[in-house]
Write a protein that holds these residues in place. Structure first.
Motif, PDB file in Angstrom:
ATOM      1  N   SER A   1       4.393   1.436  -4.644  1.00 10.83           N
ATOM      2  CA  SER A   1       3.675   0.958  -5.831  1.00 10.83           C
ATOM      3  C   SER A   1       4.463  -0.096  -6.604  1.00 10.83           C
ATOM      4  CB  SER A   1       3.356   2.139  -6.751  1.00 10.83           C
ATOM      5  OG  SER A   1       4.546   2.814  -7.132  1.00 10.83           O
TER       6      SER A   1
ATOM      7  N   ARG B   1      -5.256  -5.173   3.071  1.00  9.95           N
ATOM      8  CA  ARG B   1      -5.063  -4.077   2.106  1.00  9.95           C
ATOM      9  C   ARG B   1      -6.317  -3.214   2.022  1.00  9.95           C
ATOM     10  NH1 ARG B   1      -2.073  -2.774  -2.638  1.00  9.95           N
ATOM     11  NH2 ARG B   1      -2.707  -0.611  -3.029  1.00  9.95           N
ATOM     12  N   GLU B   2      -7.481  -3.830   2.057  1.00  8.75           N
ATOM     13  CA  GLU B   2      -8.735  -3.070   2.063  1.00  8.75           C
ATOM     14  C   GLU B   2      -8.833  -2.210   3.317  1.00  8.75           C
ATOM     15  OE1 GLU B   2     -12.201  -5.416   1.468  1.00  8.75           O
ATOM     16  OE2 GLU B   2     -11.523  -6.248  -0.430  1.00  8.75           O
TER      17      GLU B   2
ATOM     18  N   THR C   1      -8.934   9.531   5.270  1.00  8.94           N
ATOM     19  CA  THR C   1      -7.936  10.440   4.691  1.00  8.94           C
ATOM     20  C   THR C   1      -7.810  11.741   5.493  1.00  8.94           C
ATOM     21  OG1 THR C   1      -9.639  11.282   3.188  1.00  8.94           O
ATOM     22  CG2 THR C   1      -8.211   9.529   2.358  1.00  8.94           C
TER      23      THR C   1
ATOM     24  N   PHE D   1      -6.254  -0.874   4.968  1.00  5.06           N
ATOM     25  CA  PHE D   1      -5.375   0.280   4.751  1.00  5.06           C
ATOM     26  C   PHE D   1      -6.046   1.305   3.832  1.00  5.06           C
ATOM     27  CE2 PHE D   1      -1.869  -2.374   6.320  1.00  5.06           C
ATOM     28  CZ  PHE D   1      -1.159  -1.440   7.065  1.00  5.06           C
ATOM     29  N   ASP D   2      -6.693   0.826   2.771  1.00  6.65           N
ATOM     30  CA  ASP D   2      -7.352   1.731   1.828  1.00  6.65           C
ATOM     31  C   ASP D   2      -8.555   2.434   2.453  1.00  6.65           C
ATOM     32  OD1 ASP D   2      -5.513   0.978  -0.065  1.00  6.65           O
ATOM     33  OD2 ASP D   2      -6.824  -0.496  -1.023  1.00  6.65           O
ATOM     34  N   ALA D   3      -9.151   1.800   3.492  1.00  9.43           N
ATOM     35  CA  ALA D   3     -10.342   2.375   4.125  1.00  9.43           C
ATOM     36  C   ALA D   3     -10.003   3.397   5.209  1.00  9.43           C
ATOM     37  CB  ALA D   3     -11.197   1.263   4.729  1.00  9.43           C
TER      38      ALA D   3
ATOM     39  N   HIS E   1      -5.432  -9.405   0.900  1.00 14.00           N
ATOM     40  CA  HIS E   1      -6.528  -8.638   0.306  1.00 14.00           C
ATOM     41  C   HIS E   1      -7.391  -7.975   1.379  1.00 14.00           C
ATOM     42  CE1 HIS E   1      -5.956  -9.525  -3.906  1.00 14.00           C
ATOM     43  NE2 HIS E   1      -5.802 -10.805  -3.640  1.00 14.00           N
TER      44      HIS E   1
ATOM     45  N   TYR F   1      -4.748   4.068  11.174  1.00 13.89           N
ATOM     46  CA  TYR F   1      -4.863   2.819  10.427  1.00 13.89           C
ATOM     47  C   TYR F   1      -5.501   1.678  11.222  1.00 13.89           C
ATOM     48  CZ  TYR F   1      -2.050   4.705   6.619  1.00 13.89           C
ATOM     49  OH  TYR F   1      -1.597   5.443   5.560  1.00 13.89           O
TER      50      TYR F   1
ATOM     51  N   TYR G   1       3.721  -3.443  -5.190  1.00 14.43           N
ATOM     52  CA  TYR G   1       2.386  -3.866  -5.615  1.00 14.43           C
ATOM     53  C   TYR G   1       2.439  -4.453  -7.020  1.00 14.43           C
ATOM     54  CZ  TYR G   1      -2.495  -3.550  -7.073  1.00 14.43           C
ATOM     55  OH  TYR G   1      -3.734  -3.837  -7.559  1.00 14.43           O
TER      56      TYR G   1
ATOM     57  N   SER H   1       0.817  -1.207   0.000  1.00 14.32           N
ATOM     58  CA  SER H   1       0.000   0.000   0.000  1.00 14.32           C
ATOM     59  C   SER H   1       0.850   1.257   0.000  1.00 14.32           C
ATOM     60  CB  SER H   1      -0.935   0.018   1.215  1.00 14.32           C
ATOM     61  OG  SER H   1      -0.182   0.090   2.423  1.00 14.32           O
ATOM     62  N   ARG H   2       2.097   1.122   0.423  1.00 15.78           N
ATOM     63  CA  ARG H   2       3.010   2.271   0.489  1.00 15.78           C
ATOM     64  C   ARG H   2       3.891   2.396  -0.754  1.00 15.78           C
ATOM     65  NH1 ARG H   2       4.877   5.886   4.122  1.00 15.78           N
ATOM     66  NH2 ARG H   2       7.058   6.544   3.998  1.00 15.78           N
TER      67      ARG H   2
END
Length: 241
Positions: free
Chosen positions: A73, A125-126, A133, A128-130, A122, A154, A76, A70-71
């Protein structure tokens, strides 16, 4: 549960042949006999140790991998195809390939790790994305350390996804791990007992060992979820202080 047991008993009585379908009462009697044998506990603890080792390693590796991917790219882009291949490949294919390369005593741990890793990645990772912001922006404005940013921003977002990963991972790990033991037949393993039951047409033993697998999976899932929730609450208390 009681209704399904009654339906099972009715189906067994209708079939009338224990070689094809064992009644729950017969299965429970056989299970009561098995638990009094040292071989039973040796198989249970050995299988549990192998599978849980794979699960714990997958939980740690999947979480770290999700954080790094997630940090960065480029990580990824590098790991995503491999995770997709693992996710799409049948468990039996991995087991047969692994039998060529590794010892059967650690086969269940390796297969459990491989099968659970994409699932954990997965889900985390979701998480972290959630992450909020606005909270992340505030953490940057106040120049919070990485540790505090993780705890405040986080961790609350990741924890529900991590709990979901643990719940799904344990059931999947037990199914894939026992399948690996059935094919690899290591000494003192539930999978070996299931394979022997099939070879000698001992249907009652097959049902009894299958129930053991289900019970172990459910109990360990409850224990792991309780531990994760407890650790999460303690971490949040530390963050608040």
């Amino acid at each position: 549960a009681a209704l399904w047991l009654l339906l099972w008993q009715a189906a067994a009585m209708a079939v009338g042949q224990e070689l094809l379908l064992v009644s729950p009462l017969t299965m429970l009697r056989r299970l009561a006999q098995l638990v009094r044998q040292p071989v039973f506990w040796q198989a249970v603890f050995s299988s549990c140790g192998r599978i849980m080792a794979g699960v714990l390693l997958a939980l740690a590796a999947g979480t770290v991998l999700a954080a790094l991917m997630s940090r960065f790219s480029f990580l990824y882009a590098f790991f995503r195809p491999a995770l997709q291949v693992i996710k799409s490949t049948p468990v039996a294919s991995f087991i047969i390939l692994a039998l060529v390369w590794i010892d059967t005593q650690i086969l269940a741990a390796v297969i459990s790790f491989i099968m659970v890793l994409p699932l954990v990645y997965h889900n985390v990772r979701e998480g972290f994305d959630a992450a909020d912001t606005k909270l992340l922006e505030m953490a940057r404005m106040f120049e919070l350390s990485r540790g505090k940013t993780f705890r405040y921003c986080y961790l609350p977002a990741i924890l529900p996804f991590f709990l979901s990963a643990v719940s799904s991972a344990l059931g999947f790990a037990w199914k894939s791990g026992i399948a690996a033991e059935v094919l690899g037949r290591p000494a003192r393993a539930i999978g070996k007992q299931i394979y022997d039951s099939k070879i000698y047409l001992e249907t009652v033993d097959l049902f009894a060992w299958t129930i053991v697998v289900i019970l172990m999976s459910v109990m360990l899932e409850k224990l792991m979820l309780w531990l994760v929730k407890r650790i999460g609450k303690q971490s949040m208390k530390v963050a608040e202080k």
